[in-house]
Structure formats: structure tokens, C-alpha cells
Design a protein around this motif. Sequence first.
Motif, PDB file in Angstrom:
ATOM      1  N   MET A  18       0.848  -1.184   0.000  1.00 56.32           N
ATOM      2  CA  MET A  18       0.000   0.000   0.000  1.00 56.32           C
ATOM      3  C   MET A  18       0.890   1.242   0.000  1.00 56.32           C
ATOM      4  N   VAL A  19       0.545   2.208  -0.837  1.00 52.64           N
ATOM      5  CA  VAL A  19       1.308   3.450  -0.949  1.00 52.64           C
ATOM      6  C   VAL A  19       0.395   4.602  -0.576  1.00 52.64           C
ATOM      7  N   ILE A  20       0.842   5.446   0.347  1.00 53.09           N
ATOM      8  CA  ILE A  20       0.058   6.612   0.755  1.00 53.09           C
ATOM      9  C   ILE A  20       0.846   7.872   0.425  1.00 53.09           C
ATOM     10  N   ASP A  21       0.161   8.801  -0.229  1.00 50.57           N
ATOM     11  CA  ASP A  21       0.747  10.097  -0.587  1.00 50.57           C
ATOM     12  C   ASP A  21       0.076  11.166   0.262  1.00 50.57           C
ATOM     13  N   ILE A  22       0.852  11.747   1.188  1.00 59.71           N
ATOM     14  CA  ILE A  22       0.326  12.767   2.105  1.00 59.71           C
ATOM     15  C   ILE A  22       0.481  14.140   1.467  1.00 59.71           C
ATOM     16  N   GLY A  23      -0.569  14.957   1.544  1.00 54.35           N
ATOM     17  CA  GLY A  23      -0.531  16.263   0.889  1.00 54.35           C
ATOM     18  C   GLY A  23      -0.573  16.080  -0.609  1.00 54.35           C
ATOM     19  N   THR A  24      -1.479  15.236  -1.066  1.00 47.25           N
ATOM     20  CA  THR A  24      -1.503  14.802  -2.469  1.00 47.25           C
ATOM     21  C   THR A  24      -1.915  15.899  -3.447  1.00 47.25           C
ATOM     22  N   GLY A  25      -2.458  17.019  -2.934  1.00 45.23           N
ATOM     23  CA  GLY A  25      -2.811  18.140  -3.812  1.00 45.23           C
ATOM     24  C   GLY A  25      -3.895  17.763  -4.800  1.00 45.23           C
ATOM     25  N   ASP A  26      -3.567  17.821  -6.104  1.00 42.70           N
ATOM     26  CA  ASP A  26      -4.578  17.471  -7.115  1.00 42.70           C
ATOM     27  C   ASP A  26      -4.603  15.979  -7.424  1.00 42.70           C
ATOM     28  N   GLY A  27      -3.765  15.186  -6.722  1.00 40.99           N
ATOM     29  CA  GLY A  27      -3.808  13.734  -6.865  1.00 40.99           C
ATOM     30  C   GLY A  27      -3.125  13.166  -8.086  1.00 40.99           C
ATOM     31  N   LEU A  28      -2.411  13.999  -8.849  1.00 37.21           N
ATOM     32  CA  LEU A  28      -1.806  13.521 -10.082  1.00 37.21           C
ATOM     33  C   LEU A  28      -0.792  12.404  -9.834  1.00 37.21           C
ATOM     34  N   TYR A  29       0.029  12.542  -8.796  1.00 35.39           N
ATOM     35  CA  TYR A  29       1.032  11.507  -8.499  1.00 35.39           C
ATOM     36  C   TYR A  29       0.354  10.162  -8.244  1.00 35.39           C
ATOM     37  N   VAL A  30      -0.703  10.171  -7.448  1.00 40.39           N
ATOM     38  CA  VAL A  30      -1.426   8.930  -7.135  1.00 40.39           C
ATOM     39  C   VAL A  30      -2.039   8.343  -8.404  1.00 40.39           C
ATOM     40  N   TYR A  31      -2.682   9.178  -9.197  1.00 39.25           N
ATOM     41  CA  TYR A  31      -3.349   8.699 -10.408  1.00 39.25           C
ATOM     42  C   TYR A  31      -2.345   8.095 -11.392  1.00 39.25           C
ATOM     43  N   GLN A  32      -1.267   8.817 -11.657  1.00 41.13           N
ATOM     44  CA  GLN A  32      -0.273   8.334 -12.619  1.00 41.13           C
ATOM     45  C   GLN A  32       0.431   7.077 -12.114  1.00 41.13           C
ATOM     46  N   SER A  33       0.717   7.039 -10.818  1.00 39.13           N
ATOM     47  CA  SER A  33       1.380   5.862 -10.250  1.00 39.13           C
ATOM     48  C   SER A  33       0.468   4.645 -10.293  1.00 39.13           C
ATOM     49  N   ALA A  34      -0.832   4.853 -10.005  1.00 37.80           N
ATOM     50  CA  ALA A  34      -1.795   3.753 -10.049  1.00 37.80           C
ATOM     51  C   ALA A  34      -1.928   3.215 -11.474  1.00 37.80           C
ATOM     52  N   ARG A  35      -1.818   4.093 -12.438  1.00 36.10           N
ATOM     53  CA  ARG A  35      -1.868   3.673 -13.848  1.00 36.10           C
ATOM     54  C   ARG A  35      -0.622   2.870 -14.211  1.00 36.10           C
ATOM     55  N   ARG A  36       0.523   3.325 -13.739  1.00 31.60           N
ATOM     56  CA  ARG A  36       1.791   2.685 -14.099  1.00 31.60           C
ATOM     57  C   ARG A  36       2.017   1.372 -13.343  1.00 31.60           C
ATOM     58  N   TYR A  37       1.537   1.306 -12.097  1.00 31.68           N
ATOM     59  CA  TYR A  37       1.766   0.106 -11.273  1.00 31.68           C
ATOM     60  C   TYR A  37       0.430  -0.450 -10.782  1.00 31.68           C
ATOM     61  N   PRO A  38      -0.310  -1.139 -11.649  1.00 33.41           N
ATOM     62  CA  PRO A  38      -1.648  -1.619 -11.273  1.00 33.41           C
ATOM     63  C   PRO A  38      -1.642  -2.660 -10.162  1.00 33.41           C
ATOM     64  N   GLU A  39      -0.469  -3.250  -9.879  1.00 34.27           N
ATOM     65  CA  GLU A  39      -0.394  -4.252  -8.811  1.00 34.27           C
ATOM     66  C   GLU A  39      -0.328  -3.625  -7.417  1.00 34.27           C
ATOM     67  N   LYS A  40      -0.135  -2.305  -7.349  1.00 26.90           N
ATOM     68  CA  LYS A  40      -0.077  -1.604  -6.061  1.00 26.90           C
ATOM     69  C   LYS A  40      -1.352  -0.796  -5.858  1.00 26.90           C
ATOM     70  N   PHE A  41      -1.689  -0.567  -4.585  1.00 26.98           N
ATOM     71  CA  PHE A  41      -2.850   0.275  -4.259  1.00 26.98           C
ATOM     72  C   PHE A  41      -2.343   1.601  -3.706  1.00 26.98           C
ATOM     73  N   TYR A  42      -2.888   2.707  -4.229  1.00 25.23           N
ATOM     74  CA  TYR A  42      -2.441   4.056  -3.868  1.00 25.23           C
ATOM     75  C   TYR A  42      -3.558   4.830  -3.183  1.00 25.23           C
ATOM     76  N   ILE A  43      -3.201   5.511  -2.101  1.00 22.72           N
ATOM     77  CA  ILE A  43      -4.148   6.369  -1.397  1.00 22.72           C
ATOM     78  C   ILE A  43      -3.552   7.770  -1.322  1.00 22.72           C
ATOM     79  N   GLY A  44      -4.294   8.747  -1.822  1.00 21.03           N
ATOM     80  CA  GLY A  44      -3.874  10.144  -1.720  1.00 21.03           C
ATOM     81  C   GLY A  44      -4.632  10.810  -0.592  1.00 21.03           C
ATOM     82  N   VAL A  45      -3.911  11.483   0.296  1.00 16.71           N
ATOM     83  CA  VAL A  45      -4.529  12.134   1.454  1.00 16.71           C
ATOM     84  C   VAL A  45      -4.239  13.627   1.389  1.00 16.71           C
ATOM     85  N   ASP A  46      -5.276  14.434   1.548  1.00 17.81           N
ATOM     86  CA  ASP A  46      -5.080  15.884   1.588  1.00 17.81           C
ATOM     87  C   ASP A  46      -6.161  16.506   2.459  1.00 17.81           C
ATOM     88  N   ALA A  47      -5.807  17.591   3.143  1.00  7.86           N
ATOM     89  CA  ALA A  47      -6.776  18.278   3.995  1.00  7.86           C
ATOM     90  C   ALA A  47      -7.836  18.991   3.171  1.00  7.86           C
TER      91      ALA A  47
END
Length: 196
Positions: free
Chosen positions: A1-30
Amino acid sequence: MVIDIGTGDGLYVYQSARRYPEKFYIGVDASARPLEKISEKIYRKQSKGGRPNALFVQAAIEDLPLELNGIAGELHVHFPWGSLLRIVAEGDLASLQSLRRVCSPGGMLTVIIGLDPDRDRAEVLRLGLAPFSIAYIDSTLTPRYKKGGFEVVKRGMLPPAEWTKLETSWASRLKGDGNRSVFYILARAVESEGDA
């Protein structure tokens, strides 16, 4: 599981999830507002850009949901700003412990901080940050991170050719900003000094 804190617009999570479908990504932002478009996009059919291995959560670092406890093998904080920048650049104990809480044992925390001494002067002064350097990481942040449950295993500076590969909107905006110093900290989740 990969968590991105302060993910902003979530682009990192989205692109990473596309590139590595075997991993699960969670973007967290206030703030949920920057995530509105991409949050809708992940629920589409995969053929239309949907990402079943991505999720976004609205939460502050000081109040991360208990459901995230111990699940992150990787934890990322990329180009933080505002209070999140202060937290990782000062090594705020309570917030580091909150980050440690969501890490699995041995999970890795990657922090990437990019500051321009001129353009970011007002924010640095507003937050009361000390001058950032490798020496500062070694002398001040390494022991503070250790108290928060993280052992710094590597630190250094990223050349522009490396940090622009991160596929975050912020990294894209900073292309060509040769005056900006970009530091990275790689730390492993360990038992904190307060653990029994």
C-alpha cells in the motif's frame, strides 16, 4: 500500500496507479477541492481512465483516519507547502508519530522538499523555518525523525532531471527553476523511543 500525504490534485497517485496496477495508492489531503476532478475519474471504467487501485481521502496529517493504521509500505510527502512543509522541515514530533502510525513495520517514508531562497522567502519566514541543508538534516532532523519513529537511511539533493520525473503537478511547474534546491529524505519506520 502506498500513501501520498498532501496529495494536492492527486496527479502523483493517479499516474502511479496507472503505471503500477499491482499496487494500491491512497492520496490524502486536507483540502478536497483540488481532488474533485480526479476523484471522479478513478471511478470510471478502466478503458476510460478509471483506476480501481486508487483512492482519495480528505484528512489532515494531525487527524489521519484510524483505518490507515499500519497499512503503508510506502509513505510519500512530495513538495509540501504551508503547515505540511513546516511539519516535515522542522520534524514536528506529534505529526511524525501520526505518519509513523500509518506505516507498516519497516515501511519507507520519502520526503521531498524544494525551496527557492528568493521566491519562497516569504513562506519560509512565515513558517519560521531554519535554513534547509544537508547539515541541518543530519544535525536536527535525523534525531527528531528518530524520536518520531523513523530512521533516516539516506538523504541528499535531487538534480532537476530526477525530481521532474515524479509526475506531480508541482514538479512540472518547477521545471527550469534552476535556483531551487530540492532535498530528499528517505527514512524507515522503526519503533519510536516511546514504544513499549
